[in-house]
Design a protein around this motif. Structure first.
Motif, short mmCIF file in Angstrom:
data_model
loop_
_atom_site.label_atom_id
_atom_site.label_comp_id
_atom_site.label_asym_id
_atom_site.label_seq_id
_atom_site.Cartn_x
_atom_site.Cartn_y
_atom_site.Cartn_z
N LYS A 196 -10.35 0.39 -3.96
CA LYS A 196 -10.43 0.56 -2.51
C LYS A 196 -11.45 1.66 -2.27
O LYS A 196 -11.19 2.83 -2.58
N SER B 244 0.84 -1.20 0.00
CA SER B 244 0.00 0.00 0.00
C SER B 244 0.87 1.25 0.00
O SER B 244 1.90 1.30 0.68
N ASP C 182 -3.12 4.64 -3.07
CA ASP C 182 -4.03 5.35 -2.17
C ASP C 182 -4.12 6.82 -2.53
O ASP C 182 -3.66 7.27 -3.59
N SER D 8 3.36 -1.11 4.17
CA SER D 8 3.42 0.29 3.73
C SER D 8 4.66 0.99 4.26
O SER D 8 4.59 1.96 5.00
N GLN E 188 -0.91 -6.08 4.78
CA GLN E 188 -0.68 -4.95 3.89
C GLN E 188 0.55 -4.20 4.39
O GLN E 188 0.59 -3.76 5.54
N MET F 45 -2.54 -1.11 7.09
CA MET F 45 -1.21 -1.05 6.49
C MET F 45 -0.13 -1.01 7.58
O MET F 45 -0.24 -0.23 8.52
#
Length: 596
Positions: free
Chosen positions: A336, A199, A231, A462, A460, A435
């Motif tokens: 998302k 992410s 994102d 990040s 996830q 994340m």
């Protein structure tokens, strides 16, 4: 002697349990009880309003004696699972918020009283209030406590389960009950929903560039991630956060000069590509503002942005067209969809140029997402849709095949608790962690705790490749390897999270080939499941270099290979059959394995 659950009293709901709130018009209520099996009953409640009208609030009450009950659980409960007194807050549920189910459990993690409602679309208020006078929980449901269309009658089933099964099994049966209803048939879940994710949110926030995203996709793919979620930030040149520019959903060309080419580069890595949208938001700095500003809910969204009102056909079509365009023109694999819980029950707005064709916001949101998914699946049958806690109820399972834990950056305890809470009710819908991020100056063991907290969900990740030390990268690679090797066990095995009152100090999972136990709290004694020679993994997700194990179910001695969080074997040990409690030296954030 331990008292019997609820004594000899069985909860009963009758017509006398149902009454108006305030000065509601006259109505009649009828209750039919169907015993599914001893301790499991369905109460079918029929309400006749006498004439077609917008219903006024009606409440249903019953009492649960507090006998061998230590805590309660519901899908949005948070960390406090205590039996709070009569100032307890009311829980709201509707299509895009939570789910109408409550469980009271015992000190031994047994179900004592679980209730669930068949209506998971419309707004319903639920309160479980401890009455001091007689030590009973007053369970109260309020219907029609929000704008409703005109109706003449209404039906709802309350399922009450008092069978003394493990609490998590009881919650799972409620999920199965909903799933069998045609209005809540869950969306298909492709295997790609269970692949680790990279992410961009915590690693980049809004400061995105195509080249840097592609570089980190390449890196994370080598580590084992097979999906990327782009994102917030791709749609705006402004990097100051906030949602003032939401609504147009055009790509910021300074960041992504050729977005379809960028997506193709990432998909060439054999990664799925998902793009973030804040579904309800329209901001005053967007071009869409002038045409949509009068079709927004009275309640503000965030900052200067407003929340679109899905009761308008033009609003629904605008959103649908946006997502169709994204799938068709960019060749992405999914979406998302964020902030869906902002579709709250509100009084209608009255712009001059259009009349809303629906009265209830949650019902309109349900219609919106039904139409979105019908059209998107026609374009891409295996489309991936992520929703975030707390819009994770049976209605949302119709549309989404990924449920993610609510934001909890650098907070391992919350990530564990939230992912387990999601697992209890989500059936085969893929549950993802929030994340994962950590401070690069953190010790490698403490950084690993952030990852072990996600063990029973799809992780996830990040963090950026160039922002963490090499030792952290080795630890991350080892964790993902460990997780991928056990993916089938972790995602589809029989899950047993113990002691919900204490936020799951240990979690166990098993299938016919192997078992795994993860210990999250120091001094906790984790009871290993009966092993019978299956492969065994033990994770020490605590800050102490040891774990305490109840081995009473282990019938044969087992040799353990001990590893640190970097995947380096550091020792060997034995679990002896016959000794009930054993302390095994395992490095903090390390693990132990016994082969089959």
């Amino acid at each position: 002697m331990t008292p019997q659950p609820n004594g000899n009293q069985r909860v009963k709901i009758s017509a006398d349990s149902i009454r108006a709130v305030g000065d509601a018009p006259d109505f009649t209520a009828d209750v039919t009880v169907k015993e599914i099996e001893p301790g499991l009953n369905d109460y079918l409640i029929r309400i006749d309003l006498k004439e077609r009208t917008s219903p006024a609030p009606i409440q249903i009450n019953w009492f649960v004696p507090i006998v061998d009950i230590v805590g309660k659980w519901h899908p949005t409960i948070g960390p406090d699972r205590s039996l709070t007194a009569n100032w307890a807050t009311t829980t709201q549920t509707y299509a895009t918020l939570g789910a109408p189910v409550f469980t009271f459990f015992s000190s031994e993690d047994k179900n004592r009283h679980t209730f669930a409602l068949s209506d998971a679309i419309n707004p319903i208020s639920i309160r479980t209030q401890l009455e001091e006078e007689d030590s009973a929980a007053n369970c109260r449901i309020v219907l029609f406590d929000a704008p409703w269309p005109q109706i003449k009658d209404y039906e709802i089933t309350i399922r009450i389960d008092e069978r003394p099964h493990p609490y998590h099994e009881t919650i799972s049966t409620i999920s199965q009950w909903w799933s069998a209803m045609p209005p809540y048939r869950p969306a298909p879940v492709p295997e790609s929903a269970y692949e680790p994710v990279y992410s961009t949110w915590y690693s980049f926030h809004q400061k995105l560039t195509d080249k840097e995203v592609e570089a980190n996709c390449q890196w994370s793919r080598e580590l084992g991630c097979k999906t990327v979620i782009l994102d917030d930030g791709w749609q705006t040149e402004d990097n100051n956060k906030g949602y003032a520019f939401c609504g147009d959903w055009g790509v910021a060309t300074s960041k992504f000069p050729n977005f379809p080419s960028h997506v193709a580069n990432v998909r060439d890595l054999e990664m799925n590509y998902l793009v973030w949208f804040s579904v309800p938001f329209v901001g005053p700095k967007s071009k869409a503002w002038q045409s949509l500003k009068d079709k927004t809910l009275p309640k503000a969204a965030v900052g200067s942005a407003a929340c679109l009102d899905p009761r308008f056909a033009s609003v629904r079509q605008t959103i649908i067209d946006c997502y169709r365009t994204a799938i068709e023109e960019w060749n992405i694999d999914g979406l998302k969809l964020d902030f869906v819980d902002r579709f709250t029950a509100e009084n209608p707005v009255t712009p001059e140029n259009e009349t809303a064709d629906m009265v209830s916001v949650p019902a309109a949101a349900d219609r919106l997402f039904t139409d979105i998914m019908t059209q998107l699946r026609a374009l891409k049958p295996d489309v991936l849709i992520e929703f975030r806690q707390a819009y994770i109820g049976p209605a949302m399972r119709k549309y989404g095949n990924i449920f993610r834990a609510h934001d909890c950056p650098n907070d391992a305890t919350s990530n564990l608790t939230r992912t387990i809470d999601l697992r209890l009710l989500s059936g085969n819908t893929a549950v993802h962690s929030d994340m994962v991020m950590w401070n690069p100056r953190e010790s490698v063991e403490h950084a690993a705790m952030q990852l072990w907290a996600t063990l029973f969900s799809v992780p996830q990740i990040s963090v950026k490749q160039d922002s963490i030390p090499g030792e952290h990268e080795q630890m991350l690679r080892e964790f993902l390897t460990f997780w991928i090797q056990r993916k089938n066990l972790l995602m589809k095995g029989r899950l047993n999270p113990v002691q919900p009152l204490d936020l799951y100090p240990s979690v166990h999972v098993e299938n016919d080939e192997e078992t795994l136990s993860a210990i999250y709290q120091q001094q906790h004694i984790a009871q290993l499941p009966k092993n019978s020679g299956r492969k065994l993994s033990i994770v020490n997700a605590t800050h102490k270099p040891q774990v305490h194990l109840d081995c009473s179910k282990i019938k044969t001695a087992r040799e353990l290979r001990i590893y640190n969080c970097l995947g380096e074997e550091v020792n060997r040990a034995k679990i002896s059959n016959g000794d009930s409690i054993q302390t095994i030296a395992v490095p903090s954030a390390g693990y132990a394995i016994a082969d089959a």
